[in-house]
Motif scaffolding. Structure first.
Motif, mmCIF file in Angstrom:
data_model
loop_
_atom_site.group_PDB
_atom_site.id
_atom_site.type_symbol
_atom_site.label_atom_id
_atom_site.label_comp_id
_atom_site.label_asym_id
_atom_site.label_seq_id
_atom_site.Cartn_x
_atom_site.Cartn_y
_atom_site.Cartn_z
ATOM 1 N N PRO A 91 0.806 -1.222 0.000
ATOM 2 C CA PRO A 91 0.000 0.000 0.000
ATOM 3 C C PRO A 91 0.839 1.271 0.000
ATOM 4 O O PRO A 91 0.341 2.338 0.370
ATOM 5 C CB PRO A 91 -0.748 -0.132 1.328
ATOM 6 N N ASN A 92 2.118 1.191 -0.413
ATOM 7 C CA ASN A 92 3.058 2.286 -0.221
ATOM 8 C C ASN A 92 3.460 2.990 -1.520
ATOM 9 O O ASN A 92 3.270 2.462 -2.620
ATOM 10 C CB ASN A 92 4.337 1.748 0.446
ATOM 11 N N MET A 109 6.981 6.634 1.439
ATOM 12 C CA MET A 109 5.783 7.009 2.186
ATOM 13 C C MET A 109 4.841 5.819 2.270
ATOM 14 O O MET A 109 4.750 5.036 1.323
ATOM 15 C CB MET A 109 5.051 8.187 1.525
ATOM 16 N N GLY A 110 4.163 5.708 3.395
ATOM 17 C CA GLY A 110 3.193 4.639 3.573
ATOM 18 C C GLY A 110 1.922 5.177 4.206
ATOM 19 O O GLY A 110 1.877 6.321 4.681
ATOM 20 N N PRO A 111 0.854 4.384 4.214
ATOM 21 C CA PRO A 111 -0.384 4.813 4.868
ATOM 22 C C PRO A 111 -0.175 4.959 6.374
ATOM 23 O O PRO A 111 0.793 4.433 6.933
ATOM 24 C CB PRO A 111 -1.366 3.687 4.539
ATOM 25 N N LYS A 112 -1.102 5.675 7.000
ATOM 26 C CA LYS A 112 -1.015 5.903 8.435
ATOM 27 C C LYS A 112 -2.208 5.257 9.125
ATOM 28 O O LYS A 112 -3.357 5.605 8.858
ATOM 29 C CB LYS A 112 -0.976 7.403 8.740
ATOM 30 N N GLU A 113 -1.928 4.325 9.997
ATOM 31 C CA GLU A 113 -2.979 3.571 10.678
ATOM 32 C C GLU A 113 -3.932 4.488 11.446
ATOM 33 O O GLU A 113 -5.137 4.233 11.523
ATOM 34 C CB GLU A 113 -2.345 2.561 11.638
ATOM 35 N N GLU A 114 -3.397 5.582 11.991
ATOM 36 C CA GLU A 114 -4.212 6.471 12.819
ATOM 37 C C GLU A 114 -4.974 7.514 12.002
ATOM 38 O O GLU A 114 -5.785 8.268 12.541
ATOM 39 C CB GLU A 114 -3.318 7.200 13.842
ATOM 40 N N LYS A 141 -5.628 5.672 5.516
ATOM 41 C CA LYS A 141 -5.383 4.550 6.420
ATOM 42 C C LYS A 141 -4.990 3.276 5.687
ATOM 43 O O LYS A 141 -4.178 2.493 6.189
ATOM 44 C CB LYS A 141 -6.631 4.302 7.255
ATOM 45 N N TYR A 142 -5.549 3.025 4.493
ATOM 46 C CA TYR A 142 -5.401 1.717 3.869
ATOM 47 C C TYR A 142 -4.330 1.661 2.783
ATOM 48 O O TYR A 142 -3.592 0.690 2.690
ATOM 49 C CB TYR A 142 -6.744 1.261 3.318
ATOM 50 N N LYS A 143 -4.272 2.673 1.944
ATOM 51 C CA LYS A 143 -3.218 2.713 0.933
ATOM 52 C C LYS A 143 -3.077 4.128 0.412
ATOM 53 O O LYS A 143 -3.999 4.941 0.534
ATOM 54 C CB LYS A 143 -3.496 1.738 -0.212
ATOM 55 N N ILE A 144 -1.896 4.404 -0.165
ATOM 56 C CA ILE A 144 -1.640 5.704 -0.769
ATOM 57 C C ILE A 144 -0.953 5.492 -2.117
ATOM 58 O O ILE A 144 -0.411 4.419 -2.396
ATOM 59 C CB ILE A 144 -0.769 6.614 0.127
ATOM 60 N N TYR A 159 -0.638 13.400 -3.671
ATOM 61 C CA TYR A 159 -0.862 11.963 -3.625
ATOM 62 C C TYR A 159 -2.277 11.684 -3.131
ATOM 63 O O TYR A 159 -2.943 12.555 -2.560
ATOM 64 C CB TYR A 159 0.181 11.266 -2.751
ATOM 65 N N HIS A 160 -2.756 10.459 -3.381
ATOM 66 C CA HIS A 160 -4.088 10.102 -2.911
ATOM 67 C C HIS A 160 -3.985 9.138 -1.737
ATOM 68 O O HIS A 160 -3.029 8.386 -1.606
ATOM 69 C CB HIS A 160 -4.939 9.484 -4.040
ATOM 70 N N GLY A 161 -4.982 9.205 -0.901
ATOM 71 C CA GLY A 161 -5.083 8.294 0.224
ATOM 72 C C GLY A 161 -6.471 7.674 0.240
ATOM 73 O O GLY A 161 -7.440 8.280 -0.220
ATOM 74 N N VAL A 162 -6.558 6.448 0.764
ATOM 75 C CA VAL A 162 -7.826 5.720 0.767
ATOM 76 C C VAL A 162 -8.214 5.360 2.201
ATOM 77 O O VAL A 162 -7.424 4.774 2.941
ATOM 78 C CB VAL A 162 -7.735 4.429 -0.083
#
Length: 205
Positions: free
Chosen positions: A62-63, A82-87, A92-95, A112-115
């Motif tokens: 997911p990075n 860069m990776g997703p952030k659990e918090e 949270k899930y993928k970027i 960048y996009h985040g999901v």
């Protein structure tokens, strides 16, 4: 001109690859084949060499990953930058990247996009856009990453469409010191948003 795109065969699971084509006039294109022979997409080249090397951003879920090359054929030193952030409530899930990095005096701007979503794969999730800045001389170093998204689905045509709750970009430009981000709304329409580059610089400082 160099264009990276996703080649999709649908012959088996994971049958998609990052591919490259070149052109001198943006009309006639010559395919150069696969960039990476692995299930991968969501990629971009940096618009110029850095320390005599080409740099490639790509995504092994997911990075966001970075690789380097001297000939644009053999890509080495793959690393996660860069990776997703659990918090996080939005990434949270993928970027993944959302367009080519943009050179500025204070570094490379990376949209960048985040999901976020209901399950670990981000299925039925919400796609938002964020912003980070990479070091100008060493793009493996993230020098700024805003906690809150810069754009999230709010309007009716961003929430309702072929794929609901999505703002997703693959292109941007700077004109008159303003950053224009072109994006899809719900995989159905095209929108544009802008911000003054000075505001980004002030936020980083």
């Amino acid at each position: 001109y160099h264009m990276l795109y996703t080649g999709y065969g649908a012959r088996f699971k994971g049958d998609f690859r990052i591919c490259r084509a070149i052109s001198k006039n943006l009309i006639d294109w010559e395919k150069q084949g696969m960039v990476l022979d692995e299930p991968n997409k969501n990629a971009s080249l940096f618009p110029k060499k850095i320390n005599k090397k080409y740099y490639l951003l790509h995504r092994r879920e997911p990075n966001i990953w970075l690789a380097e090359s001297t000939d644009m054929k053999n890509w080495e030193n793959h690393q996660i930058i860069m990776g997703p952030k659990e918090e996080s409530s939005w990434e949270k899930y993928k970027i993944g990247i959302a367009g080519a990095p943009i050179e500025t005096d204070f570094g490379w701007i990376l949209i960048y996009h985040g999901v976020s979503g209901k399950d670990v794969d981000g299925v039925n999730g919400t796609y938002s856009l964020g912003i980070a800045v990479l070091d100008k001389d060493d793009p493996s170093k993230v020098i700024f990453r805003q906690e809150e998204p810069i754009l999230t689905p709010e309007l009716d045509w961003e929430i309702n469409g072929m794929v609901p709750n999505v703002v997703f970009s693959t292109g941007n430009i700077i004109k008159n010191n303003e950053l224009y981000v072109y994006y899809c709304g719900a995989d159905t329409v095209i929108g544009v948003a802008k911000v003054d580059i000075k505001k980004i610089a002030d936020e980083i400082k």
